[in-house]
Write a protein that holds these residues in place. Structure first.
Motif, short mmCIF file in Angstrom:
data_model
loop_
_atom_site.label_atom_id
_atom_site.label_comp_id
_atom_site.label_asym_id
_atom_site.label_seq_id
_atom_site.Cartn_x
_atom_site.Cartn_y
_atom_site.Cartn_z
N ALA A 1 0.81 -1.22 0.00
CA ALA A 1 0.00 0.00 0.00
C ALA A 1 0.84 1.26 0.00
O ALA A 1 0.46 2.27 -0.61
CB ALA A 1 -0.94 -0.01 1.21
N ASP A 2 1.98 1.24 0.69
CA ASP A 2 2.81 2.46 0.76
C ASP A 2 3.35 2.85 -0.61
O ASP A 2 3.36 4.04 -0.97
CB ASP A 2 3.99 2.25 1.72
N LEU A 3 3.80 1.88 -1.40
CA LEU A 3 4.31 2.19 -2.73
C LEU A 3 3.19 2.68 -3.64
O LEU A 3 3.37 3.64 -4.40
CB LEU A 3 5.00 0.96 -3.34
N VAL A 4 2.04 2.06 -3.57
CA VAL A 4 0.91 2.51 -4.39
C VAL A 4 0.53 3.94 -4.03
O VAL A 4 0.31 4.78 -4.91
CB VAL A 4 -0.30 1.56 -4.23
N ALA A 5 0.49 4.24 -2.73
CA ALA A 5 0.14 5.60 -2.30
C ALA A 5 1.19 6.61 -2.75
O ALA A 5 0.84 7.72 -3.19
CB ALA A 5 -0.01 5.64 -0.79
N ALA A 6 2.46 6.24 -2.67
CA ALA A 6 3.53 7.15 -3.09
C ALA A 6 3.47 7.38 -4.59
O ALA A 6 3.69 8.51 -5.07
CB ALA A 6 4.89 6.59 -2.68
N TYR A 7 3.17 6.35 -5.36
CA TYR A 7 3.08 6.49 -6.82
C TYR A 7 1.89 7.38 -7.19
O TYR A 7 1.98 8.24 -8.06
CB TYR A 7 2.94 5.11 -7.46
N ARG A 8 0.77 7.18 -6.49
CA ARG A 8 -0.42 8.01 -6.74
C ARG A 8 -0.12 9.46 -6.41
O ARG A 8 -0.52 10.38 -7.15
CB ARG A 8 -1.58 7.48 -5.89
N ASP A 9 0.59 9.70 -5.34
CA ASP A 9 0.95 11.06 -4.95
C ASP A 9 1.89 11.68 -5.98
O ASP A 9 1.79 12.88 -6.29
CB ASP A 9 1.63 11.03 -3.57
N ALA A 10 2.78 10.87 -6.56
CA ALA A 10 3.70 11.37 -7.58
C ALA A 10 2.96 11.77 -8.85
O ALA A 10 3.32 12.75 -9.51
CB ALA A 10 4.77 10.32 -7.89
N VAL A 11 1.91 11.03 -9.21
CA VAL A 11 1.10 11.40 -10.36
C VAL A 11 0.41 12.74 -10.11
O VAL A 11 0.37 13.62 -10.98
CB VAL A 11 0.06 10.31 -10.69
N ALA A 12 -0.12 12.92 -8.90
CA ALA A 12 -0.76 14.19 -8.56
C ALA A 12 0.25 15.34 -8.61
O ALA A 12 -0.05 16.44 -9.10
CB ALA A 12 -1.39 14.09 -7.17
N PHE A 13 1.44 15.10 -8.09
CA PHE A 13 2.49 16.12 -8.13
C PHE A 13 2.84 16.48 -9.56
O PHE A 13 3.00 17.66 -9.90
CB PHE A 13 3.73 15.60 -7.40
N ARG A 14 2.96 15.49 -10.42
CA ARG A 14 3.38 15.73 -11.80
C ARG A 14 2.36 16.58 -12.55
O ARG A 14 2.72 17.34 -13.44
CB ARG A 14 3.57 14.38 -12.51
N THR A 15 1.10 16.46 -12.20
CA THR A 15 0.07 17.22 -12.90
C THR A 15 0.25 18.72 -12.71
O THR A 15 0.27 19.49 -13.68
CB THR A 15 -1.33 16.79 -12.41
N ARG A 16 0.36 19.16 -11.45
CA ARG A 16 0.57 20.58 -11.13
C ARG A 16 1.49 20.67 -9.92
O ARG A 16 1.04 20.77 -8.78
CB ARG A 16 -0.75 21.28 -10.85
N PRO A 17 2.79 20.59 -10.13
CA PRO A 17 3.73 20.62 -9.00
C PRO A 17 3.57 21.83 -8.10
O PRO A 17 3.81 21.75 -6.89
CB PRO A 17 5.11 20.61 -9.68
N ASP A 18 3.17 22.97 -8.68
CA ASP A 18 3.05 24.19 -7.87
C ASP A 18 1.84 24.15 -6.95
O ASP A 18 1.73 24.97 -6.03
CB ASP A 18 2.99 25.42 -8.78
#
Length: 394
Positions: free
Chosen positions: A244-261
């Motif tokens: 679950a931790d890796l899945v959550a981190a990957y999901r968070d990275a996708v959100a970051f990539r969309t609008r890092p600011d």
């Protein structure tokens, strides 16, 4: 910088690109028309200056990576949306391969555009004859899976790239990807902490992406885009190597990539988020490498590991490691001793030591020995030597 390389500042601005159409693939995850037009304008301008530099030698210009896949990130600067990720471009040349002078001119041109746009612009020259013979690396696999777009030139140019499948890519490429992301973390650790939040967020998320990607490649579930990879990881969440931790981190990275600011960590504390993520990435990275190579799953012991980490990378010819090590030593990028083989072997060990245990004396001492710097070297000295080594071993 040569006068020609300075062309971006003096060249006339090309005509503004047409507004994005619904039937035209987009560059970004967010799909905002302002960002789409800004990126199209950047690429048109880079293409115009590259054509001015190379003249009839230029057959076409290919965009590789996130923006080509339609999942690039954007940020707002001075009230305008613009690119966040690098522009990775391939200048396809007619006739002979690029010589040293031509490569230097393209490197200078990319640097000039980097200074102007505020994001890295890399211009890789390749001859037309080289296109079908590209090595089976992760970089070219991503291009083969749809991560390529023709910016300038015949539309059929992208179709001349080799049709790679994930099964053709050596698992050494997993180790190389993890090494590169650990290098980003190590450089972030060695930067002054003040004003470093954007850098550590970027490198932290890229490391999370890498940890998910290598697991998908290893089990034959690698996919073209981060969104599709996230879906695969969600299906594999109950597997011991995912969780679950890796899945959550990957999901968070996708959100970051969309609008890092617009991204913020839980609780708003970037330092606390980074400390937790770095510990997770260390475990994911070292567990994967222990499975792949038998290396120790401890940063200091990994740095001292005497076994080979890279046996099958396509860009390292058999017997080339000693010569590459001698060249690195001759240029001052790395010492010859302790000898660990190709500079990439050295970089992998240094990156792990400084990424995951930068404040542990034994781990730092191991990195100092591998970099050939005096014991107790400052962060600035380590950072400079690490960057020099990246040029030889990345």
């Amino acid at each position: 910088m040569t006068p020609t390389a300075a062309a971006p500042a003096a060249a006339p601005a090309p005509a503004a690109p047409a507004p994005p159409r619904a039937d035209r693939p987009r560059f970004t995850l967010c799909g905002d028309p302002r960002a789409e037009m800004a990126i199209a304008r950047d690429l048109a301008s880079i293409a115009a200056s590259t054509e001015e530099l190379l003249g009839p030698r230029l057959c076409g210009l290919l965009l590789i990576g996130g923006y080509a896949r339609g999942e690039g990130g954007v940020v707002e600067r001075a009230g305008e949306l613009g690119p966040f990720n690098d522009y990775d471009l391939v200048a396809v040349l007619r006739g002979r391969a690029a010589g040293r002078h031509e490569r230097a001119r393209l490197r200078d041109l990319g640097h000039a555009w980097t200074q102007r746009l505020g994001v890295d612009v890399d211009l890789l020259p390749l001859s037309e004859a080289d296109l079908p013979r590209l090595p089976p690396t992760l970089f070219w696999l991503d291009a083969a899976l749809g991560g390529v777009r023709v910016v300038m030139g015949p539309s059929a140019l992208a179709g001349r790239l080799p049709r790679l499948s994930p099964r053709r890519v050596s698992l050494d490429e997993c180790g190389r990807l993890l090494m590169n992301r650990a290098t980003g973390l190590a450089l972030s650790n060695l930067e002054p902490s003040a004003g470093n939040e954007d850098r550590i967020a970027r490198h932290g998320h890229k490391a999370a992406f890498a940890c998910g990607d290598v697991r998908l490649l290893a089990c034959g579930r690698y996919r073209p885009s981060h969104v599709e990879k996230l879906a695969e990881l969600e299906r594999l969440e109950d597997c011991p190597a995912v969780g679950a931790d890796l899945v959550a981190a990957y999901r968070d990275a996708v959100a970051f990539r969309t609008r890092p600011d617009r991204w913020r960590p839980p609780g708003g504390d970037v330092a606390a988020w980074y400390a937790r993520l770095r510990a997770l990435v260390a475990r994911w990275h070292l567990d994967h490498e222990a499975w792949r190579t038998g290396a120790p799953a401890d940063p200091r012991a990994y740095a001292a590991f005497r076994g080979r980490l890279f046996r099958d990378l396509p860009d390292v010819r058999p017997g080339a490691a000693p010569l590459a090590a001698l060249r690195a030593a001759a240029t001052g990028a790395a010492p010859l001793l302790p000898y660990v083989g190709h500079p990439r072997e050295r970089l992998a060990r240094v990156a792990v030591a400084l990424a995951y245990a930068p404040d542990e004396p034994a781990s730092r001492a191991a990195a100092e020995r591998l970099l050939g710097v005096p014991a107790g070297a400052t962060d600035a000295v380590l950072r400079e030597r690490l960057r020099a080594l990246v040029q030889r071993g990345g």
